[in-house]
Design a protein around this motif. Structure first.
Motif, PDB file in Angstrom:
ATOM      1  N   HIS A   1      32.426  93.209  57.318  1.00 45.81           N
ATOM      2  CA  HIS A   1      32.559  94.086  56.071  1.00 45.81           C
ATOM      3  C   HIS A   1      32.554  95.761  56.132  1.00 45.81           C
ATOM      4  CE1 HIS A   1      32.940  94.537  51.330  1.00 45.81           C
ATOM      5  NE2 HIS A   1      31.260  95.293  51.483  1.00 45.81           N
ATOM      6  N   HIS A   2      33.931  95.973  56.098  1.00 43.92           N
ATOM      7  CA  HIS A   2      33.564  98.217  56.122  1.00 43.92           C
ATOM      8  C   HIS A   2      34.303  98.076  54.868  1.00 43.92           C
ATOM      9  CE1 HIS A   2      32.096  97.186  60.035  1.00 43.92           C
ATOM     10  NE2 HIS A   2      32.676  96.280  60.845  1.00 43.92           N
ATOM     11  N   GLN A   3      33.688  99.756  54.346  1.00 44.53           N
ATOM     12  CA  GLN A   3      34.637 100.576  53.550  1.00 44.53           C
ATOM     13  C   GLN A   3      34.951 101.580  54.974  1.00 44.53           C
ATOM     14  OE1 GLN A   3      32.332 101.887  50.648  1.00 44.53           O
ATOM     15  NE2 GLN A   3      33.937 102.295  49.839  1.00 44.53           N
ATOM     16  N   ASN A   4      36.215 102.355  54.144  1.00 47.66           N
ATOM     17  CA  ASN A   4      36.548 103.347  55.201  1.00 47.66           C
ATOM     18  C   ASN A   4      36.126 104.688  54.535  1.00 47.66           C
ATOM     19  OD1 ASN A   4      37.527 104.759  56.849  1.00 47.66           O
ATOM     20  ND2 ASN A   4      40.304 104.493  55.610  1.00 47.66           N
ATOM     21  N   GLU A   5      35.101 105.970  54.850  1.00 56.02           N
ATOM     22  CA  GLU A   5      35.275 107.447  54.142  1.00 56.02           C
ATOM     23  C   GLU A   5      35.886 108.155  55.821  1.00 56.02           C
ATOM     24  OE1 GLU A   5      33.547 107.350  51.497  1.00 56.02           O
ATOM     25  OE2 GLU A   5      33.590 105.480  51.034  1.00 56.02           O
ATOM     26  N   ARG A   6      36.539 107.028  56.240  1.00 55.91           N
ATOM     27  CA  ARG A   6      37.194 109.065  56.919  1.00 55.91           C
ATOM     28  C   ARG A   6      38.304 109.899  55.503  1.00 55.91           C
ATOM     29  NH1 ARG A   6      37.000 109.642  62.616  1.00 55.91           N
ATOM     30  NH2 ARG A   6      38.927 109.961  62.526  1.00 55.91           N
ATOM     31  N   ASP A   7      38.926 110.316  56.071  1.00 54.04           N
ATOM     32  CA  ASP A   7      40.193 111.201  55.985  1.00 54.04           C
ATOM     33  C   ASP A   7      41.157 110.453  56.238  1.00 54.04           C
ATOM     34  OD1 ASP A   7      38.487 113.130  54.683  1.00 54.04           O
ATOM     35  OD2 ASP A   7      38.055 114.050  56.533  1.00 54.04           O
TER      36      ASP A   7
ATOM     37  N   ASN B   1      42.694 102.556  53.358  1.00 49.74           N
ATOM     38  CA  ASN B   1      42.920 104.027  53.029  1.00 49.74           C
ATOM     39  C   ASN B   1      41.184 104.256  52.734  1.00 49.74           C
ATOM     40  OD1 ASN B   1      45.891 104.358  53.048  1.00 49.74           O
ATOM     41  ND2 ASN B   1      46.134 103.234  51.622  1.00 49.74           N
ATOM     42  N   PRO B   2      41.574 106.207  52.513  1.00 55.20           N
ATOM     43  CA  PRO B   2      39.864 106.244  52.858  1.00 55.20           C
ATOM     44  C   PRO B   2      39.168 105.708  51.509  1.00 55.20           C
ATOM     45  CG  PRO B   2      41.103 108.493  52.702  1.00 55.20           C
ATOM     46  CD  PRO B   2      42.041 107.003  53.128  1.00 55.20           C
ATOM     47  N   GLY B   3      38.107 105.487  51.228  1.00 56.40           N
ATOM     48  CA  GLY B   3      37.694 104.802  50.187  1.00 56.40           C
ATOM     49  C   GLY B   3      37.994 102.594  49.979  1.00 56.40           C
ATOM     50  N   GLN B   4      38.646 103.086  50.509  1.00 56.55           N
ATOM     51  CA  GLN B   4      39.283 101.268  50.604  1.00 56.55           C
ATOM     52  C   GLN B   4      37.950 100.075  51.373  1.00 56.55           C
ATOM     53  OE1 GLN B   4      43.294 100.708  51.363  1.00 56.55           O
ATOM     54  NE2 GLN B   4      43.599 100.833  48.931  1.00 56.55           N
ATOM     55  N   ILE B   5      38.091  99.113  51.281  1.00 53.53           N
ATOM     56  CA  ILE B   5      36.943  98.501  50.818  1.00 53.53           C
ATOM     57  C   ILE B   5      37.443  96.517  52.022  1.00 53.53           C
ATOM     58  CG2 ILE B   5      35.144  96.885  51.044  1.00 53.53           C
ATOM     59  CD1 ILE B   5      33.937  98.706  49.532  1.00 53.53           C
ATOM     60  N   ILE B   6      37.364  96.008  53.085  1.00 59.42           N
ATOM     61  CA  ILE B   6      38.035  94.944  53.786  1.00 59.42           C
ATOM     62  C   ILE B   6      37.057  94.398  54.206  1.00 59.42           C
ATOM     63  CG2 ILE B   6      38.138  95.545  55.964  1.00 59.42           C
ATOM     64  CD1 ILE B   6      41.133  94.771  55.771  1.00 59.42           C
ATOM     65  N   THR B   7      37.215  92.905  54.300  1.00 60.24           N
ATOM     66  CA  THR B   7      36.202  91.973  54.326  1.00 60.24           C
ATOM     67  C   THR B   7      37.701  90.433  55.350  1.00 60.24           C
ATOM     68  OG1 THR B   7      34.793  92.279  52.568  1.00 60.24           O
ATOM     69  CG2 THR B   7      34.994  90.265  53.499  1.00 60.24           C
ATOM     70  N   TYR B   8      36.506  90.198  56.050  1.00 59.58           N
ATOM     71  CA  TYR B   8      37.266  89.416  56.640  1.00 59.58           C
ATOM     72  C   TYR B   8      36.185  88.253  57.335  1.00 59.58           C
ATOM     73  CZ  TYR B   8      35.393  91.283  60.981  1.00 59.58           C
ATOM     74  OH  TYR B   8      34.689  91.946  62.211  1.00 59.58           O
ATOM     75  N   TYR B   9      37.583  86.554  57.073  1.00 64.55           N
ATOM     76  CA  TYR B   9      36.801  85.432  58.179  1.00 64.55           C
ATOM     77  C   TYR B   9      37.109  85.134  58.510  1.00 64.55           C
ATOM     78  CZ  TYR B   9      32.624  85.461  53.918  1.00 64.55           C
ATOM     79  OH  TYR B   9      31.794  85.672  52.990  1.00 64.55           O
ATOM     80  N   ALA B  10      36.965  85.368  60.263  1.00 61.30           N
ATOM     81  CA  ALA B  10      38.136  83.614  60.791  1.00 61.30           C
ATOM     82  C   ALA B  10      36.929  83.375  61.814  1.00 61.30           C
ATOM     83  CB  ALA B  10      38.843  84.371  61.710  1.00 61.30           C
ATOM     84  N   ASP B  11      38.003  81.752  61.458  1.00 60.02           N
ATOM     85  CA  ASP B  11      36.891  80.370  62.581  1.00 60.02           C
ATOM     86  C   ASP B  11      38.232  80.683  63.854  1.00 60.02           C
ATOM     87  OD1 ASP B  11      35.045  80.109  61.079  1.00 60.02           O
ATOM     88  OD2 ASP B  11      35.741  78.094  59.837  1.00 60.02           O
ATOM     89  N   VAL B  12      37.370  80.410  65.025  1.00 61.40           N
ATOM     90  CA  VAL B  12      37.903  80.389  66.485  1.00 61.40           C
ATOM     91  C   VAL B  12      37.279  79.600  67.505  1.00 61.40           C
ATOM     92  CG1 VAL B  12      39.057  83.120  65.710  1.00 61.40           C
ATOM     93  CG2 VAL B  12      36.838  82.327  67.225  1.00 61.40           C
ATOM     94  N   ASN B  13      37.747  78.922  68.009  1.00 55.86           N
ATOM     95  CA  ASN B  13      37.493  78.330  69.820  1.00 55.86           C
ATOM     96  C   ASN B  13      38.310  78.574  70.442  1.00 55.86           C
ATOM     97  OD1 ASN B  13      36.201  75.339  68.850  1.00 55.86           O
ATOM     98  ND2 ASN B  13      37.252  75.371  67.163  1.00 55.86           N
ATOM     99  N   THR B  14      37.027  78.590  71.569  1.00 51.23           N
ATOM    100  CA  THR B  14      37.363  78.835  73.193  1.00 51.23           C
ATOM    101  C   THR B  14      37.116  78.374  73.967  1.00 51.23           C
ATOM    102  OG1 THR B  14      35.322  80.223  73.235  1.00 51.23           O
ATOM    103  CG2 THR B  14      36.258  80.974  71.598  1.00 51.23           C
ATOM    104  N   THR B  15      38.361  77.950  74.934  1.00 52.21           N
ATOM    105  CA  THR B  15      38.201  76.697  76.043  1.00 52.21           C
ATOM    106  C   THR B  15      36.461  77.749  77.191  1.00 52.21           C
ATOM    107  OG1 THR B  15      39.727  78.235  77.012  1.00 52.21           O
ATOM    108  CG2 THR B  15      40.030  76.624  75.703  1.00 52.21           C
TER     109      THR B  15
END
Length: 660
Positions: free
Chosen positions: A390-396, A472-486
């Motif tokens: 979960h992150h919010q972009n505060e870069r230009d 974009n600046p000021g926007q937020i993104i949230t992500y979930y992912a279920d993965v499996n590794t060998t």
């Protein structure tokens, strides 16, 4: 047909052709007749058009008394276009709006959609060229044919017609209102002038809805009239406002009595979607007197109408407001509760099991604010892994988030993506709620089973559905992912400006330190199973979650610093709660205890949003999740705490009043 070939005659014709120096117009006029002339030489590729010699793609030929000519060459000499219609397997010659269609091996031809079989011979292919009976061209082009047996020539003569093309505007025409404009665009293959025109069906304003055919002819300076050129004009009915209309199931109601509204609004235009806007529409009223409800409907073109209806609320009471809300508030909508009183309700105790489909959680949330490019978290994990960030972009600049997976083993390894849930880029509550919704919804569907082979010693990008999103600046993104590794694989969450290559930039990117505010790290036992066999219902009660007292926060390690970390709020944790005996007529609701909350829940594997719109703003609000019916039920609740929302939360179990 022709048995001998007179070379002397051919030479004479060619000499005559070479010595001619007509202008384009004079050539078109032939010998003063105003006609074009085309001379075809038997068994020769040479043809003479208005005194100029040309080479055909195939020689003129004769079979069984029928003279054949190459269609491509004839189309060029007749100022026409040639195309192949693959859907019908037909060769199409067009001049203006007129069409000739030929099929290989099929006798006859189509002229403007009408089948004609008035000429002997069947089209055939010769060295890739379609050969057609020359006589099929006569009627469509208004030609005459003169046969010179001694010279072994065929002479075709015809008037080249102008083309009466025109357009109609505007694109949408309304009955009795729109003034129609006609743009005449006549053209002539010989560039002759146009001296006259005729119209049929032309109207400045069409009075009625329907389809109309407008036809145009033009005359050139040779006195030759064009073929008809037609345009179909579609006239729409003049848009009328829609009719707003609704009914209630009664005219007089008790206080707290449910009201049924039936929308009967309509629009004369078929298929028009109407937008509804209600005023004072309530599921019930709780004060006596008259209540006027208003409905405004708007069509797709912005016209609208309004309908009002007044009902009467009597002095008698069917349900109080709290009773009504418990019984009839829609699933996912909000009800009012006594926020302080909730704390006095008995607490349901439970134990958490940590042996259900366990996963390792890699939580990427600190630094939460994006101020620089870098690796925001990295660690190695194996087996069943959940990625959450979960992150919010505060870069230009706009940025992208990448998941880089590195295989430091000596053998190739495979990573399989089972499910994902992404929210944003958008606002905080919106991104977290959407990501949780999408992730839970993915759990109701088959695994994605998206496999990526990562060679030994190499890195690969995974989750393109995440990295394809520009934040974009000021926007937020949230992500979930279920993965499996060998095999054990290194996961690096990389954030760089949107146009950079993350793999190329990775060796020079800093691994960013913990921001001291939010949680990040690697946490084991990321699924929490709760089974409650005790009877629930009969009296108000509550179940408290994510409070770090009854429901402890996860402990883990920040692999970057090596420090112990606490997953405050248990964000990224997957809860599976099974209530094995919920009494009949029990309401289950979600009540926020730490501030606003907006999330989603799988109730018996059905998605429920809490709330359906907006947020649960305070502890004095609750979102309706489920009501049991006339029998005791087993109810399963699955959720992950909504990122961007506040915790802890409580589930409320409230007995329903009797229905009247």
């Amino acid at each position: 047909m022709f048995r001998k070939f007179n070379l002397a005659m051919l030479a004479a014709v060619l000499v005559f052709s070479a010595s001619s120096s007509w202008s384009a117009h004079a050539a078109a006029a032939g010998s003063g007749t105003g006609k074009d002339k085309l001379v075809l030489l038997q068994n020769s590729k040479t043809i003479i058009h208005n005194g100029t010699a040309y080479q055909a793609v195939q020689a003129l030929s004769e079979q069984n008394g029928v003279t054949y000519v190459p269609l491509r060459t004839m189309a060029e000499q007749l100022y026409s276009n040639l195309a192949y219609d693959a859907s019908t397997k037909e060769y199409v010659v067009s001049y203006g709006q007129s069409q000739l269609r030929y099929s290989i091996g099929k006798a006859g031809y189509l002229y403007n959609g009408e089948y004609r079989n008035d000429v002997l011979g069947t089209p055939y292919l010769l060295n890739g060229s379609l050969m057609i009976p020359v006589r099929t061209l006569l009627k469509p082009y208004g030609m005459t044919l003169a046969l010179n047996k001694e010279a072994k020539t065929i002479e075709l003569a015809w008037y080249v017609k102008p083309i009466a093309e025109f357009t109609v505007s505007p694109g949408t025409i309304y009955e009795g209102e729109t003034e129609v404009a006609y743009m005449s665009k006549p053209r002539h293959p010989l560039h002759l002038g146009i001296i006259d025109e005729k119209w049929e069906g032309k109207q400045q304003v069409f009075d009625s809805k329907g389809t109309y055919t407008v036809t145009h002819w033009v005359e050139d300076t040779n006195g030759v009239w064009s073929d008809p050129y037609s345009v179909v004009v579609k006239v729409e009915r003049l848009n009328q406002p829609p009719e707003a209309l609704f009914e209630t199931n009664k005219a007089v109601y008790q206080m707290g009595e449910p009201i049924t509204y039936t929308n009967k609004s309509f629009d004369e235009e078929d298929g028009t979607v109407l937008t509804e806007s209600w005023s004072n529409k309530a599921d019930a009223f709780f004060e006596p007197g008259e209540q006027t409800i208003s409905l405004t409907v708007t069509d797709s073109k912005g016209l609208q109408s309004t309908y009002d209806q007044t009902i009467t609320i009597s002095n008698t009471t069917m349900y109080t407001k709290p009773e009504f809300d418990l019984l009839f508030t829609k699933q996912g909508d909000k009800i009012a509760v006594d926020g302080a009183g909730v704390l006095t309700l008995p607490v349901i105790t439970y134990a958490s099991l940590n042996n259900y489909g366990q996963q390792t959680l890699i939580r990427d949330n600190a630094p939460e604010t994006i101020t620089e490019e870098g690796v925001y978290y990295t660690d190695t994990a194996n087996g069943n892994v959940r990625l959450f960030g979960h992150h919010q972009n505060e870069r230009d600049n706009a940025v992208r988030t990448y998941i880089v997976v590195t295989n430091n083993n000596k053998q190739d390894a495979t990573l399989t993506v089972d499910r994902t849930g992404i929210g944003g880029p958008s606002t905080a509550a919106g991104a977290g709620k959407t990501a949780g919704n999408n992730y839970l919804n993915a759990r109701t569907k088959p695994s994605l089973n998206q496999k990526t082979v990562i060679p030994a010693g190499q890195s690969r990008l995974v989750l393109p559905e995440l990295s394809n999103k520009s934040i974009n600046p000021g926007q937020i993104i949230t992500y979930y992912a279920d993965v499996n590794t060998t095999a054990p694989l290194k996961f690096s969450i990389v954030i760089v400006d949107k146009d950079k290559d993350p793999l190329a930039a990775l060796p020079n990117l800093p691994v960013l330190p913990y921001d001291g505010k939010h949680s990040r790290g690697t946490f084991e036992l990321a699924n929490r199973t709760i089974n409650i066999s005790d009877t629930i219902g009969g009296k108000p009660s509550r179940m408290v979650l994510t409070d770090n007292k009854l429901d402890l926060f996860m402990s883990g390690i920040d692999s970057v610093s090596g420090n112990q970390m606490t997953n405050t709020g248990n964000y990224g944790m997957m809860y599976i709660i099974t209530l094995r005996q919920v009494l009949p007529h029990t309401l289950i609701a979600i009540n926020p205890r730490g501030g606003f909350y907006a999330g989603s829940f799988l109730i018996n594997n059905k998605m429920v949003y809490a709330p359906n719109s907006g947020v649960l703003a305070t502890s004095s609000e609750a979102g309706v999740l489920y009501r049991t019916g006339d029998n005791s039920e087993t109810v399963t609740i699955a959720f992950t705490p909504a990122s961007g929302s506040n915790l802890p939360i409580s589930f409320l179990f409230l007995p329903l009043p009797d229905k009247k």
